[in-house]
Design a protein around this motif. Structure first.
Motif, PDB file in Angstrom:
ATOM      1  N   SER A 238     -12.906   6.799  10.081  1.00  0.00           N
ATOM      2  CA  SER A 238     -13.438   5.471   9.795  1.00  0.00           C
ATOM      3  C   SER A 238     -12.540   4.815   8.764  1.00  0.00           C
ATOM      4  O   SER A 238     -11.931   5.490   7.929  1.00  0.00           O
ATOM      5  CB  SER A 238     -14.841   5.562   9.212  1.00  0.00           C
ATOM      6  OG  SER A 238     -15.539   6.588   9.856  1.00  0.00           O
ATOM      7  N   PHE A 239     -12.499   3.511   8.788  1.00  0.00           N
ATOM      8  CA  PHE A 239     -11.637   2.781   7.859  1.00  0.00           C
ATOM      9  C   PHE A 239     -12.322   1.505   7.421  1.00  0.00           C
ATOM     10  O   PHE A 239     -13.315   1.069   8.007  1.00  0.00           O
ATOM     11  CB  PHE A 239     -10.309   2.448   8.512  1.00  0.00           C
ATOM     12  CG  PHE A 239     -10.431   1.417   9.615  1.00  0.00           C
ATOM     13  CD1 PHE A 239     -10.670   1.797  10.918  1.00  0.00           C
ATOM     14  CD2 PHE A 239     -10.303   0.061   9.327  1.00  0.00           C
ATOM     15  CE1 PHE A 239     -10.785   0.845  11.913  1.00  0.00           C
ATOM     16  CE2 PHE A 239     -10.416  -0.885  10.330  1.00  0.00           C
ATOM     17  CZ  PHE A 239     -10.664  -0.492  11.635  1.00  0.00           C
ATOM     18  N   SER A 240     -11.778   0.886   6.387  1.00  0.00           N
ATOM     19  CA  SER A 240     -12.151  -0.490   6.076  1.00  0.00           C
ATOM     20  C   SER A 240     -10.861  -1.297   6.078  1.00  0.00           C
ATOM     21  O   SER A 240      -9.804  -0.787   5.696  1.00  0.00           O
ATOM     22  CB  SER A 240     -12.849  -0.564   4.717  1.00  0.00           C
ATOM     23  OG  SER A 240     -12.006  -0.033   3.729  1.00  0.00           O
ATOM     24  N   ALA A 241     -10.952  -2.556   6.484  1.00  0.00           N
ATOM     25  CA  ALA A 241      -9.753  -3.367   6.606  1.00  0.00           C
ATOM     26  C   ALA A 241      -9.188  -3.678   5.234  1.00  0.00           C
ATOM     27  O   ALA A 241      -9.928  -3.850   4.269  1.00  0.00           O
ATOM     28  CB  ALA A 241     -10.080  -4.659   7.349  1.00  0.00           C
ATOM     29  N   GLY A 242      -7.855  -3.747   5.132  1.00  0.00           N
ATOM     30  CA  GLY A 242      -7.196  -4.121   3.879  1.00  0.00           C
ATOM     31  C   GLY A 242      -7.531  -5.559   3.532  1.00  0.00           C
ATOM     32  O   GLY A 242      -8.026  -6.312   4.372  1.00  0.00           O
ATOM     33  N   ALA A 243      -7.248  -5.926   2.291  1.00  0.00           N
ATOM     34  CA  ALA A 243      -7.665  -7.219   1.756  1.00  0.00           C
ATOM     35  C   ALA A 243      -7.405  -8.368   2.718  1.00  0.00           C
ATOM     36  O   ALA A 243      -6.291  -8.595   3.159  1.00  0.00           O
ATOM     37  CB  ALA A 243      -6.935  -7.481   0.444  1.00  0.00           C
TER      38      ALA A 243
ATOM     39  N   ILE B  78      -2.908   3.218   8.389  1.00  0.00           N
ATOM     40  CA  ILE B  78      -3.993   3.568   7.482  1.00  0.00           C
ATOM     41  C   ILE B  78      -3.398   4.326   6.293  1.00  0.00           C
ATOM     42  O   ILE B  78      -2.525   5.188   6.465  1.00  0.00           O
ATOM     43  CB  ILE B  78      -5.027   4.473   8.179  1.00  0.00           C
ATOM     44  CG1 ILE B  78      -5.490   3.784   9.460  1.00  0.00           C
ATOM     45  CG2 ILE B  78      -6.213   4.770   7.282  1.00  0.00           C
ATOM     46  CD1 ILE B  78      -5.596   4.734  10.588  1.00  0.00           C
ATOM     47  N   PHE B  79      -3.864   3.940   5.112  1.00  0.00           N
ATOM     48  CA  PHE B  79      -3.392   4.593   3.888  1.00  0.00           C
ATOM     49  C   PHE B  79      -4.578   5.183   3.148  1.00  0.00           C
ATOM     50  O   PHE B  79      -5.582   4.492   2.933  1.00  0.00           O
ATOM     51  CB  PHE B  79      -2.704   3.584   2.978  1.00  0.00           C
ATOM     52  CG  PHE B  79      -1.464   2.989   3.582  1.00  0.00           C
ATOM     53  CD1 PHE B  79      -0.226   3.545   3.319  1.00  0.00           C
ATOM     54  CD2 PHE B  79      -1.541   1.890   4.412  1.00  0.00           C
ATOM     55  CE1 PHE B  79       0.916   3.008   3.868  1.00  0.00           C
ATOM     56  CE2 PHE B  79      -0.398   1.341   4.971  1.00  0.00           C
ATOM     57  CZ  PHE B  79       0.839   1.904   4.700  1.00  0.00           C
TER      58      PHE B  79
ATOM     59  N   ALA C  97       0.830  -1.205   0.000  1.00  0.00           N
ATOM     60  CA  ALA C  97       0.000   0.000   0.000  1.00  0.00           C
ATOM     61  C   ALA C  97       0.866   1.257   0.000  1.00  0.00           C
ATOM     62  O   ALA C  97       0.560   2.241  -0.673  1.00  0.00           O
ATOM     63  CB  ALA C  97      -0.914  -0.011   1.222  1.00  0.00           C
ATOM     64  N   GLY C  98       1.981   1.212   0.749  1.00  0.00           N
ATOM     65  CA  GLY C  98       2.836   2.392   0.825  1.00  0.00           C
ATOM     66  C   GLY C  98       3.732   2.537  -0.383  1.00  0.00           C
ATOM     67  O   GLY C  98       4.098   3.642  -0.767  1.00  0.00           O
ATOM     68  N   PHE C  99       4.106   1.391  -0.996  1.00  0.00           N
ATOM     69  CA  PHE C  99       5.097   1.438  -2.065  1.00  0.00           C
ATOM     70  C   PHE C  99       4.478   1.742  -3.413  1.00  0.00           C
ATOM     71  O   PHE C  99       5.052   2.457  -4.224  1.00  0.00           O
ATOM     72  CB  PHE C  99       5.852   0.105  -2.120  1.00  0.00           C
ATOM     73  CG  PHE C  99       7.037   0.131  -3.023  1.00  0.00           C
ATOM     74  CD1 PHE C  99       8.173   0.838  -2.660  1.00  0.00           C
ATOM     75  CD2 PHE C  99       7.017  -0.541  -4.238  1.00  0.00           C
ATOM     76  CE1 PHE C  99       9.262   0.881  -3.497  1.00  0.00           C
ATOM     77  CE2 PHE C  99       8.111  -0.497  -5.074  1.00  0.00           C
ATOM     78  CZ  PHE C  99       9.242   0.214  -4.699  1.00  0.00           C
TER      79      PHE C  99
ATOM     80  N   ALA D 156     -10.076   4.230   2.894  1.00  0.00           N
ATOM     81  CA  ALA D 156      -9.047   4.274   3.938  1.00  0.00           C
ATOM     82  C   ALA D 156      -8.638   2.849   4.252  1.00  0.00           C
ATOM     83  O   ALA D 156      -9.296   2.145   4.987  1.00  0.00           O
ATOM     84  CB  ALA D 156      -9.594   4.972   5.180  1.00  0.00           C
ATOM     85  N   MET D 157      -7.546   2.415   3.615  1.00  0.00           N
ATOM     86  CA  MET D 157      -7.120   1.031   3.777  1.00  0.00           C
ATOM     87  C   MET D 157      -6.314   0.900   5.052  1.00  0.00           C
ATOM     88  O   MET D 157      -5.461   1.728   5.355  1.00  0.00           O
ATOM     89  CB  MET D 157      -6.268   0.617   2.594  1.00  0.00           C
ATOM     90  CG  MET D 157      -7.018   0.650   1.288  1.00  0.00           C
ATOM     91  SD  MET D 157      -5.938   0.315  -0.083  1.00  0.00           S
ATOM     92  CE  MET D 157      -4.969   1.806  -0.169  1.00  0.00           C
ATOM     93  N   CYS D 158      -6.593  -0.174   5.783  1.00  0.00           N
ATOM     94  CA  CYS D 158      -6.026  -0.306   7.103  1.00  0.00           C
ATOM     95  C   CYS D 158      -5.299  -1.632   7.232  1.00  0.00           C
ATOM     96  O   CYS D 158      -5.795  -2.660   6.776  1.00  0.00           O
ATOM     97  CB  CYS D 158      -7.182  -0.231   8.091  1.00  0.00           C
ATOM     98  SG  CYS D 158      -6.634  -0.202   9.765  1.00  0.00           S
ATOM     99  N   PHE D 159      -4.122  -1.615   7.787  1.00  0.00           N
ATOM    100  CA  PHE D 159      -3.340  -2.839   7.953  1.00  0.00           C
ATOM    101  C   PHE D 159      -2.892  -2.973   9.387  1.00  0.00           C
ATOM    102  O   PHE D 159      -2.432  -2.009   9.999  1.00  0.00           O
ATOM    103  CB  PHE D 159      -2.123  -2.829   7.026  1.00  0.00           C
ATOM    104  CG  PHE D 159      -2.518  -2.814   5.590  1.00  0.00           C
ATOM    105  CD1 PHE D 159      -2.781  -4.000   4.935  1.00  0.00           C
ATOM    106  CD2 PHE D 159      -2.676  -1.621   4.908  1.00  0.00           C
ATOM    107  CE1 PHE D 159      -3.182  -3.995   3.613  1.00  0.00           C
ATOM    108  CE2 PHE D 159      -3.072  -1.600   3.589  1.00  0.00           C
ATOM    109  CZ  PHE D 159      -3.328  -2.797   2.936  1.00  0.00           C
ATOM    110  N   ALA D 160      -2.994  -4.178   9.895  1.00  0.00           N
ATOM    111  CA  ALA D 160      -2.667  -4.410  11.298  1.00  0.00           C
ATOM    112  C   ALA D 160      -1.163  -4.424  11.520  1.00  0.00           C
ATOM    113  O   ALA D 160      -0.376  -4.593  10.594  1.00  0.00           O
ATOM    114  CB  ALA D 160      -3.253  -5.741  11.747  1.00  0.00           C
TER     115      ALA D 160
END
Lengths: 289, 374
Positions: free
Chosen positions: B269-274, B286-287, B237-239, B365-369
């Motif tokens: 608010s966010f939604s979880a990444g894939a 969050i991206f 997501a960042g790259f 808003a992609m979110c990664f743990a």
């Protein structure tokens, strides 16, 4: 205006030692030699201009035979130096790591810190009848009596190759160093085997370095005096010895000057032929490295 | 073990390479279907060049297997592999002319002179440079050299063509043109291209599939769209593409979405990444991509509608004008800068100092743990 003058002055100051060197030590002596070689002694202290000294050379087979011998032996020395020097240069430039490279280069340079004379005496110590190699063979029982390794062509060639090989290695290392490794890899990648890559890629790429090294080693070898005399003795028949004889033994400066000019012309001719055959120019070989 | 299927030109299985204690490539596995354009994208030093050199045969893998057209090539020297490579600096042979450069590989294979002549002319026509055969390499332009380097490989009908950042040395304009050109050439030759690059736009524009490589491992393999819109890891997501990036702690979550508080104290608010499940109290990253953030003047803010469940007020700090790709930097109340794409028409545009409201959807808003500190 002022700064322009200073620039001019500094240019003159920087350039003048070089100009003096070229003029006094190279151009003037050679003009002197040419003039001297064209003089013929007709009576005591009476000279006239003629080609007599050059004709002498042509009429006496021993002279031109010596010159041809010097030329062919020098070519052999050059070829041997190339054959031995190329793998060494390749190893230094392409295989050794960056740290080993400096050390190996230094090892090649060290013999140069000792004078020609001492290096030749080193070889004499090894090769003479009572020398290291002869004694070693006696001690191991491989021979019953001492062997004289000195005073033959092989000794002269060994000594000369040893003296000149550095001048082969340095230009080779610098051209091979400039070669992109991926060029060699591309050679393999496109289907070439080791021999094809060497013949079609590495050697053509290194050609300027090879030619530069050959020119320098050939000149040094043909013009050397100490090594052939010390290691070859009376049998060496090196052309420089003839020149020495004319000047010093026979006190025939005119003849010596003619021989000197002939050696210069001969070596220049060989180099010109070499450049023509290899398709290189002086500008992209010697002038580059 | 997978059954050998001829539809794959290249398969790598658990490929490793160690240099002493350093693990340059770690257990990389992938398969490339015939005739596709595959890119390996990663930052410098991620091991992509080592991977390519193993495929070409210049390095021996420490473990794993490489199969070309179903056959393992382990132990096969580089000159016997039907994998050709376009080098970073092309490595055209400067002492040979164009014809000899292209003929070199054919000569190595013992092809007859008549054949060579025909095939060189043929490949030169295919790269649209029919008249350069007698030129010297230094007489060619950058783009022409590029095409000759490709032709030199393609004339040998390779199973796979490797390209090691060949556009790196070109200037920007030419690079853009060559991207399209390369894609067209790949179509025309219908050969599998593996393209190594650190430039994401090259990878995204040209490839059918892209693998993102980081620290010796593949993070994700997918189509450019998948990587861009559904990245599977925070690194991807960042790259790939630009992003606004926050780290924070989840306040409330229902498995696929929820609310998060960032370290700067913003709540969004966010939604979880894939494929991720995010629980309450998790540390996350969050991206949000700049093009998904709408920037509206504070005065018009109440008029907006639709799916903008994240809203933030701020003032425009600066305007980065770049034609269609123009962007504003907005300083929020908590003092951080958020990037947002804007369309500038040259008429009544946003100006630095104006108060604006930023609006974006939680779906963008992609979110990664496990947000490691970047």
């Amino acid at each position: 205006m002022h700064s322009k003058d200073i620039k001019k002055l500094s240019l003159i100051l920087l350039f003048s030692p070089f100009a003096l060197w070229i003029l006094l030590l190279i151009i003037l002596p050679h003009i002197g030699m040419v003039v001297l070689s064209l003089k013929e002694k007709v009576a005591p202290r009476v000279y006239q201009y003629s080609f007599a000294n050059y004709l002498d050379f042509l009429h006496e087979p021993i002279y031109w035979n010596t010159l041809l011998r010097t030329g062919s032996m020098s070519l052999l020395v050059t070829a041997l130096a190339l054959l031995i020097g190329f793998p060494i240069a390749y190893y230094i430039a392409k295989i050794a790591g960056p740290r080993a490279r400096g050390g190996l280069f230094l090892l090649c340079l060290i013999p140069l810190w000792v004078s020609d004379l001492i290096r030749s005496y080193g070889w004499i110590l090894l090769l003479r009848e009572t020398g290291v190699i002869s004694n070693f063979l006696l001690w191991t029982g491989m021979t019953g009596e001492p062997i004289e390794f000195l005073y033959n062509d092989a000794a002269v060639i060994i000594g000369l190759v040893y003296t000149v090989i550095l001048f082969m290695i340095v230009p080779l290392v610098s051209t091979l160093d400039g070669m992109d490794n991926s060029m060699i890899e591309a050679g393999y990648n496109l289907g070439g085997n080791g021999f094809t890559v060497l013949r079609r890629i590495i050697i053509p790429y290194a050609m300027p370095g090879i030619v530069a090294g050959c020119i320098v080693t050939f000149m040094l070898s043909a013009g050397s005096y100490l090594t052939p005399i010390l290691l070859g003795g009376k049998n060496s028949s090196w052309f420089t010895e003839q020149i020495y004889n004319q000047f010093i033994t026979r006190f025939n400066w005119e003849g010596g000057a003619a021989f000197g000019m002939l050696l210069l012309l001969f070596t220049s001719l060989v180099i010109w032929l070499g450049l023509k055959l290899s398709g290189q120019t002086l500008a992209n070989t010697v002038a580059k490295s | 073990m997978k059954q050998n299927t001829p539809t794959y030109d290249l398969q790598c299985q658990d490929l490793c390479k160690n240099f002493g204690a350093f693990r340059a490539v770690k257990d990389v596995s992938f398969e490339i279907p015939s005739g596709s354009f595959f890119s390996i994208l990663g930052p410098s030093g991620c091991g992509k060049t080592t991977l390519m050199r193993m495929i070409a045969g210049f390095e021996d893998p420490s473990g794993g297997d490489i199969r070309i057209k179903g056959k393992s090539v382990l132990g096969v020297p580089p000159n016997r592999r039907n994998v050709k490579m376009v080098f970073q600096h092309l490595a055209l042979f400067p002492m040979m002319n164009v014809y000899e450069n292209i003929a070199y590989g054919l000569r190595c294979n013992g092809v007859s002179n008549d054949q060579i002549k025909r095939r060189v002319q043929d490949v030169l026509e295919r790269i649209a440079l029919p008249d350069v055969a007698e030129r010297e390499i230094h007489q060619l332009s950058g783009g022409q050299k590029q095409r000759i380097a490709i032709a030199r490989c393609m004339v040998l009908d390779p199973d796979v063509l490797l390209l090691d950042e060949p556009l790196g040395a070109l200037d920007l304009k030419l690079r853009e043109a060559m991207k399209i050109e390369l894609k067209l050439l790949q179509h025309q030759f219908n050969t599998t291209f593996i393209y190594i690059t650190h430039d994401q736009s090259e990878a995204l524009v040209m490839s059918d599939n892209v693998a993102i490589m980081n620290q010796g491992q593949f993070e994700q393999i997918g189509t450019p769209q998948e990587l861009y819109h559904r990245p599977r890891t925070a690194f991807v997501a960042g790259f790939v593409g630009d992003s606004n990036r926050w780290s924070g702690k989840v306040r409330s979550a229902d498995g696929t979405g929820g609310k998060v508080e960032t370290e700067q104290g913003l709540t969004m608010s966010f939604s979880a990444g894939a494929g991720q499940t995010i629980g309450e109290g998790d540390r996350v990253e969050i991206f949000v991509r700049p093009e998904f953030i709408r920037t509206v003047r504070a005065a018009d803010a109440d008029a907006i509608d639709g799916d903008g469940d994240n809203r933030m007020d701020g003032t425009i700090d600066s305007l980065l004008f770049n034609g269609a790709n123009s962007r504003v930097l907005v300083r929020t109340g908590s003092g951080e800068l958020i990037e947002s794409d804007v369309t500038l028409t040259g008429d009544n545009d946003l100006k630095p100092g104006e108060a604006v409201r930023l609006v974006w959807s939680s779906r963008q808003a992609m979110c990664f743990a496990g947000g490691e500190q970047a």
